[in-house]
Scaffold this motif. Structure first.
Motif, PDB file in Angstrom:
ATOM      1  N   LEU A  94       0.965  -1.195   0.204  1.00 42.74           N
ATOM      2  CA  LEU A  94      -0.014   0.183   0.071  1.00 42.74           C
ATOM      3  C   LEU A  94       0.816   1.196  -0.121  1.00 42.74           C
ATOM      4  O   LEU A  94       1.749   1.372   0.920  1.00 42.74           O
ATOM      5  N   ARG A  95       0.827   2.167  -1.046  1.00 44.67           N
ATOM      6  CA  ARG A  95       1.469   3.251  -1.045  1.00 44.67           C
ATOM      7  C   ARG A  95       0.605   4.418  -1.723  1.00 44.67           C
ATOM      8  O   ARG A  95      -0.480   4.000  -2.563  1.00 44.67           O
ATOM      9  N   ALA A  96       0.776   5.954  -1.674  1.00 45.80           N
ATOM     10  CA  ALA A  96       0.161   6.500  -2.435  1.00 45.80           C
ATOM     11  C   ALA A  96       1.084   6.724  -3.672  1.00 45.80           C
ATOM     12  O   ALA A  96       2.123   7.070  -3.489  1.00 45.80           O
ATOM     13  N   ILE A  97       0.264   6.786  -4.899  1.00 49.83           N
ATOM     14  CA  ILE A  97       1.090   6.686  -5.986  1.00 49.83           C
ATOM     15  C   ILE A  97       0.250   7.512  -6.974  1.00 49.83           C
ATOM     16  O   ILE A  97      -0.795   7.964  -6.984  1.00 49.83           O
ATOM     17  N   PRO A  98       1.134   8.240  -7.910  1.00 51.99           N
ATOM     18  CA  PRO A  98       0.336   9.015  -8.787  1.00 51.99           C
ATOM     19  C   PRO A  98      -0.455   8.141 -10.082  1.00 51.99           C
ATOM     20  O   PRO A  98      -0.194   7.230 -10.161  1.00 51.99           O
ATOM     21  N   PRO A  99      -1.384   8.944 -10.533  1.00 51.97           N
ATOM     22  CA  PRO A  99      -2.181   8.262 -11.635  1.00 51.97           C
ATOM     23  C   PRO A  99      -1.287   7.568 -13.016  1.00 51.97           C
ATOM     24  O   PRO A  99      -2.068   6.750 -13.541  1.00 51.97           O
ATOM     25  N   ILE A 100      -0.137   8.209 -13.193  1.00 50.39           N
ATOM     26  CA  ILE A 100       0.329   7.701 -14.274  1.00 50.39           C
ATOM     27  C   ILE A 100       1.784   7.668 -14.131  1.00 50.39           C
ATOM     28  O   ILE A 100       2.592   8.642 -13.586  1.00 50.39           O
ATOM     29  N   ARG A 101       2.628   6.714 -14.667  1.00 44.53           N
ATOM     30  CA  ARG A 101       3.895   6.696 -14.663  1.00 44.53           C
ATOM     31  C   ARG A 101       4.284   6.614 -16.283  1.00 44.53           C
ATOM     32  O   ARG A 101       3.941   5.835 -16.747  1.00 44.53           O
ATOM     33  N   SER A 102       5.339   7.713 -16.388  1.00 42.72           N
ATOM     34  CA  SER A 102       5.898   7.680 -17.592  1.00 42.72           C
ATOM     35  C   SER A 102       7.382   7.869 -17.934  1.00 42.72           C
ATOM     36  O   SER A 102       7.884   8.650 -16.764  1.00 42.72           O
ATOM     37  N   SER A 103       8.104   6.852 -18.572  1.00 42.82           N
ATOM     38  CA  SER A 103       9.348   6.890 -18.526  1.00 42.82           C
ATOM     39  C   SER A 103      10.190   6.063 -19.633  1.00 42.82           C
ATOM     40  O   SER A 103       9.172   5.528 -20.474  1.00 42.82           O
ATOM     41  N   ARG A 104      11.017   6.137 -19.947  1.00 39.85           N
ATOM     42  CA  ARG A 104      11.947   5.381 -20.967  1.00 39.85           C
ATOM     43  C   ARG A 104      12.371   4.070 -20.231  1.00 39.85           C
ATOM     44  O   ARG A 104      13.086   3.882 -19.464  1.00 39.85           O
ATOM     45  N   SER A 156      15.304  -8.281 -18.686  1.00 41.95           N
ATOM     46  CA  SER A 156      14.226  -7.504 -17.903  1.00 41.95           C
ATOM     47  C   SER A 156      14.489  -6.316 -18.596  1.00 41.95           C
ATOM     48  O   SER A 156      15.447  -5.917 -19.602  1.00 41.95           O
ATOM     49  N   VAL A 157      13.668  -5.369 -18.238  1.00 39.26           N
ATOM     50  CA  VAL A 157      13.899  -3.640 -18.440  1.00 39.26           C
ATOM     51  C   VAL A 157      14.083  -2.957 -17.510  1.00 39.26           C
ATOM     52  O   VAL A 157      13.987  -3.232 -16.132  1.00 39.26           O
ATOM     53  N   THR A 158      14.391  -1.766 -17.764  1.00 33.06           N
ATOM     54  CA  THR A 158      15.132  -0.904 -16.626  1.00 33.06           C
ATOM     55  C   THR A 158      14.982   0.722 -17.165  1.00 33.06           C
ATOM     56  O   THR A 158      14.852   0.807 -18.422  1.00 33.06           O
ATOM     57  N   GLU A 159      14.473   1.462 -16.318  1.00 36.02           N
ATOM     58  CA  GLU A 159      14.163   2.878 -16.436  1.00 36.02           C
ATOM     59  C   GLU A 159      15.725   3.552 -16.694  1.00 36.02           C
ATOM     60  O   GLU A 159      16.506   3.240 -16.061  1.00 36.02           O
ATOM     61  N   VAL A 160      15.815   4.430 -17.797  1.00 36.26           N
ATOM     62  CA  VAL A 160      16.859   5.416 -17.951  1.00 36.26           C
ATOM     63  C   VAL A 160      16.181   6.723 -18.482  1.00 36.26           C
ATOM     64  O   VAL A 160      15.199   6.827 -18.610  1.00 36.26           O
ATOM     65  N   PRO A 161      17.192   7.450 -18.396  1.00 37.93           N
ATOM     66  CA  PRO A 161      16.872   8.983 -18.950  1.00 37.93           C
ATOM     67  C   PRO A 161      16.512   8.897 -20.140  1.00 37.93           C
ATOM     68  O   PRO A 161      17.298   8.272 -21.107  1.00 37.93           O
ATOM     69  N   GLY A 162      15.831   9.856 -20.493  1.00 38.23           N
ATOM     70  CA  GLY A 162      15.487   9.933 -22.114  1.00 38.23           C
ATOM     71  C   GLY A 162      13.964  10.158 -22.390  1.00 38.23           C
ATOM     72  O   GLY A 162      12.943  10.118 -21.465  1.00 38.23           O
ATOM     73  N   GLU A 163      13.803  10.268 -23.871  1.00 37.96           N
ATOM     74  CA  GLU A 163      12.351  10.422 -23.772  1.00 37.96           C
ATOM     75  C   GLU A 163      11.384   9.341 -23.695  1.00 37.96           C
ATOM     76  O   GLU A 163      11.643   8.087 -23.916  1.00 37.96           O
ATOM     77  N   PRO A 164      10.281   9.339 -22.818  1.00 37.80           N
ATOM     78  CA  PRO A 164       9.572   8.268 -22.463  1.00 37.80           C
ATOM     79  C   PRO A 164       9.146   7.618 -23.697  1.00 37.80           C
ATOM     80  O   PRO A 164       8.712   8.054 -24.732  1.00 37.80           O
ATOM     81  N   ASN A 165       9.118   6.332 -23.659  1.00 38.58           N
ATOM     82  CA  ASN A 165       8.551   5.195 -24.361  1.00 38.58           C
ATOM     83  C   ASN A 165       7.368   4.395 -23.845  1.00 38.58           C
ATOM     84  O   ASN A 165       7.036   3.408 -24.606  1.00 38.58           O
ATOM     85  N   ALA A 166       7.297   4.449 -22.739  1.00 44.45           N
ATOM     86  CA  ALA A 166       6.334   3.777 -21.940  1.00 44.45           C
ATOM     87  C   ALA A 166       5.438   4.604 -20.786  1.00 44.45           C
ATOM     88  O   ALA A 166       5.969   5.346 -20.232  1.00 44.45           O
TER      89      ALA A 166
END
Length: 275
Positions: A162-172, A179-189
């Motif tokens: 249980l956490r307070a979370i934002p309604p949208i997660r956007s990242s690259r 597996s996948v990992t988040e990196v700096p850059g223009e979001p693709n997900a």
């Protein structure tokens, strides 16, 4: 049924043959070049049994051993003359992987519905829920393109802290081997999240992926500090789990062949941990 046709939903491997004095030696050389640890006598025995044979002058078929023969029921949620939507259980891959050949949706679906069935998309082995299958290969590209062009509305449910979370997660997201990992850059997900209910330290969440990156919901949930319960790849640990508390709950799209609306919902459910 000819030897080169599927056996209980498992299609043979087709392999190109090098030149040689006999079919067994040509096939043995071809398999050895691909890393198979097999003797010439074993190849000869496979030919005698009909587990391998010629296809023309330069190709052969080979039926792989299938040690995992247990049948798994795939409940049907929706069925037409072109497609099937099944309710996949946890712990079964979409297509054959490694030692698991029969323990896959594709092989089990071919056993249950016919050898022409193909998968229009995939779900992780550890995830349960809805998968779209096509009844004949000629329809496969048509329905696969729905997912590629993001014309399918997908709804997931999962259990996490249980956490307070934002309604949208956007990242690259970028793939690192398996597996996948988040990196700096223009979001693709991009993924929409909302909490459905909670009990103690756990919550039931809904996720709607607006893009189609590999492991998108799992990676975004972990980035929001709500790793999915049981997910040791993106949560605590570094292994590939057989089950995580993630369910592909809903699929909605317009049938590209006849324009009819298709709405399907899984009959499976997830339970919050007891206090």
């Amino acid at each position: 049924m000819s030897g080169s046709e599927p056996r209980r939903g498992v299609h043979p491997v087709i392999i190109a043959l090098p030149p040689g004095p006999s079919i067994e030696e040509r096939l043995w050389m071809a398999l050895s070049e691909k890393g198979a640890d097999i003797s010439l006598a074993a190849v000869r025995a496979a030919l005698d049994r009909g587990d391998a044979g010629l296809l023309g002058e330069s190709r052969a078929f080979v039926h792989r051993p299938v040690p995992d023969e247990a049948d798994i029921d795939l409940p049907v949620i929706l069925e037409t003359d072109r497609l099937l939507i099944i309710d996949k259980p946890h712990g079964i891959a979409a297509t054959p992987q490694g030692a698991f050949v029969a323990r896959s949706v594709l092989v089990q679906a071919r056993r249950q519905f016919g050898d022409d069935v193909a998968c229009a998309h995939r779900l992780d082995r550890a995830t349960a829920g809805l998968m779209l299958l096509v009844r004949h290969p000629r329809f496969r590209g048509v329905y696969q393109s729905l997912f590629e062009r993001r014309r399918v509305e997908k709804t997931y449910r999962f259990i996490a802290p249980l956490r307070a979370i934002p309604p949208i997660r956007s990242s690259r997201l970028v793939q690192r081997r398996t597996s996948v990992t988040e990196v700096p850059g223009e979001p693709n997900a991009m993924t929409e999240f909302r909490m459905i209910e909670s009990r103690g330290e756990w919550a039931h969440y809904e996720a709607r992926p607006l893009t189609g990156q590999m492991h998108q919901i799992r990676a975004h949930a972990a980035a929001l500090d709500i790793p999915i319960l049981g997910d040791t790849l993106y949560g605590p640990g570094e292994s590939f789990p057989d089950r995580i508390e993630l369910l592909a709950l809903g699929l909605e799209f317009t049938d590209p062949v006849d324009g009819t609306p298709v709405v399907a919902r899984s009959r499976r459910s997830l339970a919050l941990p007891a206090d």
